[in-house]
Design a protein around this motif. Structure first.
Motif, PDB file in Angstrom:
ATOM      1  N   GLN A 162       0.815  -1.224   0.000  1.00 45.36           N
ATOM      2  CA  GLN A 162       0.000   0.000   0.000  1.00 45.36           C
ATOM      3  C   GLN A 162       0.845   1.270   0.000  1.00 45.36           C
ATOM      4  OE1 GLN A 162      -3.507   0.164   2.426  1.00 45.36           O
ATOM      5  NE2 GLN A 162      -3.422  -2.036   2.823  1.00 45.36           N
ATOM      6  N   ILE A 163       2.098   1.133   0.443  1.00 48.58           N
ATOM      7  CA  ILE A 163       3.011   2.296   0.354  1.00 48.58           C
ATOM      8  C   ILE A 163       4.315   1.822  -0.290  1.00 48.58           C
ATOM      9  CG2 ILE A 163       2.059   3.513   2.365  1.00 48.58           C
ATOM     10  CD1 ILE A 163       4.567   2.540   3.925  1.00 48.58           C
ATOM     11  N   SER A 164       5.093   2.802  -0.748  1.00 43.25           N
ATOM     12  CA  SER A 164       6.364   2.456  -1.395  1.00 43.25           C
ATOM     13  C   SER A 164       7.496   2.464  -0.362  1.00 43.25           C
ATOM     14  CB  SER A 164       6.668   3.477  -2.492  1.00 43.25           C
ATOM     15  OG  SER A 164       6.911   4.739  -1.880  1.00 43.25           O
ATOM     16  N   GLU A 165       8.633   1.939  -0.779  1.00 45.66           N
ATOM     17  CA  GLU A 165       9.813   1.934   0.099  1.00 45.66           C
ATOM     18  C   GLU A 165      10.227   3.379   0.419  1.00 45.66           C
ATOM     19  OE1 GLU A 165      11.418  -0.561   1.642  1.00 45.66           O
ATOM     20  OE2 GLU A 165      12.885   0.842   2.476  1.00 45.66           O
ATOM     21  N   ALA A 166      10.106   4.250  -0.587  1.00 44.51           N
ATOM     22  CA  ALA A 166      10.472   5.658  -0.364  1.00 44.51           C
ATOM     23  C   ALA A 166       9.569   6.292   0.686  1.00 44.51           C
ATOM     24  CB  ALA A 166      10.382   6.428  -1.682  1.00 44.51           C
ATOM     25  N   GLU A 167       8.290   5.963   0.619  1.00 40.15           N
ATOM     26  CA  GLU A 167       7.359   6.503   1.631  1.00 40.15           C
ATOM     27  C   GLU A 167       7.691   5.947   3.019  1.00 40.15           C
ATOM     28  OE1 GLU A 167       3.185   7.427  -0.621  1.00 40.15           O
ATOM     29  OE2 GLU A 167       3.908   5.371  -0.701  1.00 40.15           O
ATOM     30  N   MET A 168       8.049   4.683   3.046  1.00 46.42           N
ATOM     31  CA  MET A 168       8.427   4.054   4.332  1.00 46.42           C
ATOM     32  C   MET A 168       9.635   4.777   4.938  1.00 46.42           C
ATOM     33  SD  MET A 168       7.702   1.483   6.349  1.00 46.42           S
ATOM     34  CE  MET A 168       8.404   1.595   7.977  1.00 46.42           C
ATOM     35  N   GLU A 169      10.616   5.040   4.105  1.00 48.41           N
ATOM     36  CA  GLU A 169      11.806   5.762   4.568  1.00 48.41           C
ATOM     37  C   GLU A 169      11.431   7.144   5.081  1.00 48.41           C
ATOM     38  OE1 GLU A 169      15.208   5.399   5.007  1.00 48.41           O
ATOM     39  OE2 GLU A 169      14.628   3.293   4.979  1.00 48.41           O
TER      40      GLU A 169
END
Lengths: 64, 460
Positions: free
Chosen positions: A26-33
């Motif tokens: 549901q979210i990207s790795e960039a958003e997670m970071e």
């Protein structure tokens, strides 16, 4: 439990919740970071800045 | 795996997972403590692999950023993708301690548990080695087993501080100074040949002393004279004789002591080795009685390897903690490893290095006898030089003291008779890391295999 410990636990739970969203795609790795960065720096921000940056992140679904 | 399941799984292994969590929790909360405990704590002290990874993450973050937070540790761990649920593990750490004062005692617990694990692991390795029959002989098993246990019991960097404060070092120096001043200890181990002792101020602990000469110069005799003189002060001595057997050594010691009757009615080696009269027998008995009490052990096994010498040395040291001197006669008879395909000079070099390390480990001086090759004899001046050792590996590089024996009368008997140097032996100190080089002159009494000090000294 002191305030520092409580805050650290809340932060970890918050990040862990976003981790689940990442696992579900549901979210990207960039958003997670972005979430981790924000949480790590939150102690050095004032309330307004934190809310502004938080609002840019995809909100967690409440499930209701 | 949750925390309770993790704890249950390791209940038979020496470890304390709560103490591990306490240490990690305190270090995340108070990262400046990392500098204080850097010398005492490394990741091998943690039993739980997850805790080990968390500790490494904490240390790396501190070294690169200077500050740590749970969020940063979490971020680092998730990037490394080595832990399943870092959030659960880290949340478990937040409440793992009450006060930062728990850090040191908890580290002590970790060290104790890790020490027990190392010994347990060594025991498993010994068991496996025996069951799989990996070695060739019982002495090889004994040597290997001792090595494993010794390694398990001595782990550098964890059992002590690596970087020592100058204050700590100077305190030790000062205590030694006071002890020497009060006559409780000497700077080094004197061998009761004043002209040698004045040059060396005694052989120092952890030092490797090379005693080298061409054959028949009296290396073994001098080393045995040293041994008896040291043992007479109740300082235990261990002799490895790879050439002579124990009886030959014993006989040599007795004959050497019979020299004292030279001014009365002399008892020669010939008398001793044939049939003694009643009076001489009584005198000789008294020499035996004196020597009986000396704290000395002799290993007369040929073809010993450095590993076997090390194992025996450790065993004797454990029986005699105040073991003060080891003598090895001689280097070229030490058996190199069977599978060593390097050239001879490199093999000898590594044997010498290992013996020097053994001197450090046993905390005593080791005198290693060495034969010089014929190169010495091709020169007009046949006095040995440091360069004579170079062809046989970098012996002089590893040695703290290099002593050569030289007898003029061996090469030039007529000139020696004219010059009055018959029987004179030069003990040339060609290298000494902690003192001067120089030369001591002794007198050699071949019929008694005995050296006498002439109390002369000249600079080389």
């Amino acid at each position: 439990m002191d305030l520092f410990t409580q805050m650290e636990r809340v932060k970890l739970r918050f990040i862990a919740a976003y981790e689940r969203l990442l696992e579900e795609g549901q979210i990207s790795e960039a958003e997670m970071e972005g979430v981790i960065q924000l949480i790590d720096q939150m102690d050095s921000m004032d309330r307004e800045e934190f809310i502004a940056r938080l609002s840019k992140l995809r909100p967690l679904e409440t499930g209701d | 795996m949750n925390v309770a399941a993790r704890d249950q799984q390791v209940s038979f292994v020496p470890c304390d997972l709560d103490a591990e969590r306490r240490v990690l929790g305190i270090l995340i909360r108070y990262p400046d403590k990392i500098d204080e405990i850097a010398d005492f704590l490394d990741d091998s002290l943690f039993y739980d692999p997850a805790h080990r990874k968390i500790f490494r993450a904490i240390r790396e973050l501190y070294q690169t950023r200077g500050k740590i937070s749970y969020t940063q540790v979490y971020s680092k761990l998730r990037k490394e993708k080595e832990l399943d649920s870092p959030d659960e593990l880290l949340i478990g750490l937040t409440q793992s301690f009450i006060s930062q004062a728990e850090l040191r005692p908890s580290i002590e617990v970790l060290r104790e548990k890790a020490g027990k694990r190392r010994i347990l692991q060594a025991a498993h390795q010994i068991e496996e080695m025996i069951l799989l029959e990996t070695e060739e002989s019982l002495p090889a098993y004994q040597a290997k087993a001792q090595e494993l246990i010794f390694q398990a019991a001595n782990v550098d960097g964890v059992d002590g501080e690596i970087a020592k404060d100058l204050l700590t070092v100077l305190n030790k120096c000062f205590l030694n100074l006071i002890a020497r001043r009060e006559g409780k200890t000497s700077h080094g181990l004197t061998v009761r040949f004043p002209s040698i002792d004045v040059l060396t101020t005694g052989f120092k602990k952890k030092d490797l002393i090379i005693l080298a000469a061409r054959p028949s110069m009296g290396k073994t005799a001098l080393a045995l004279n040293f041994a008896v003189n040291v043992a007479r002060r109740n300082i235990p001595v261990l002799i490895f004789s790879l050439e002579m057997d124990d009886e030959q050594i014993g006989d040599r010691m007795v004959i050497s002591e019979l020299f004292r009757y030279q001014t009365e009615r002399p008892i020669s080696a010939f008398d001793y080795n044939t049939k003694l009269g009643e009076e001489d027998f009584i005198k000789t008995q008294s020499v035996f009685s004196e020597l009986y009490d000396l704290p000395m052990k002799i290993v007369d096994k040929r073809g010993l390897s450095v590993g076997e010498i090390r194992a025996i040395g450790r065993k004797v040291k454990s029986e005699w903690p105040d073991l003060g001197l080891v003598i090895i006669d001689y280097l070229q008879l030490i058996r190199p490893p069977d599978d060593d395909r390097r050239n001879w000079a490199l093999v000898v070099g590594s044997i010498v290095r290992e013996i020097r390390d053994l001197a450090g480990e046993l905390d005593l001086p080791i005198i290693l006898l060495s034969q010089l090759n014929r190169g010495v004899e091709s020169r007009e001046n046949k006095r040995p030089m440091l360069s004579d050792l170079r062809d046989s590996g970098n012996i002089e590089e590893y040695a703290d003291v290099v002593m050569f024996l030289y007898r003029d009368d061996y090469y030039y008997p007529e000139q020696a008779a004219e010059k009055g140097t018959l029987g004179q032996v030069e003990v040339i100190i060609a290298k000494q890391r902690k003192g001067p080089t120089g030369k001591a002159v002794l007198r050699w009494i071949p019929e008694y295999t005995r050296f006498i000090d002439e109390a002369n000294r000249e600079d080389v």
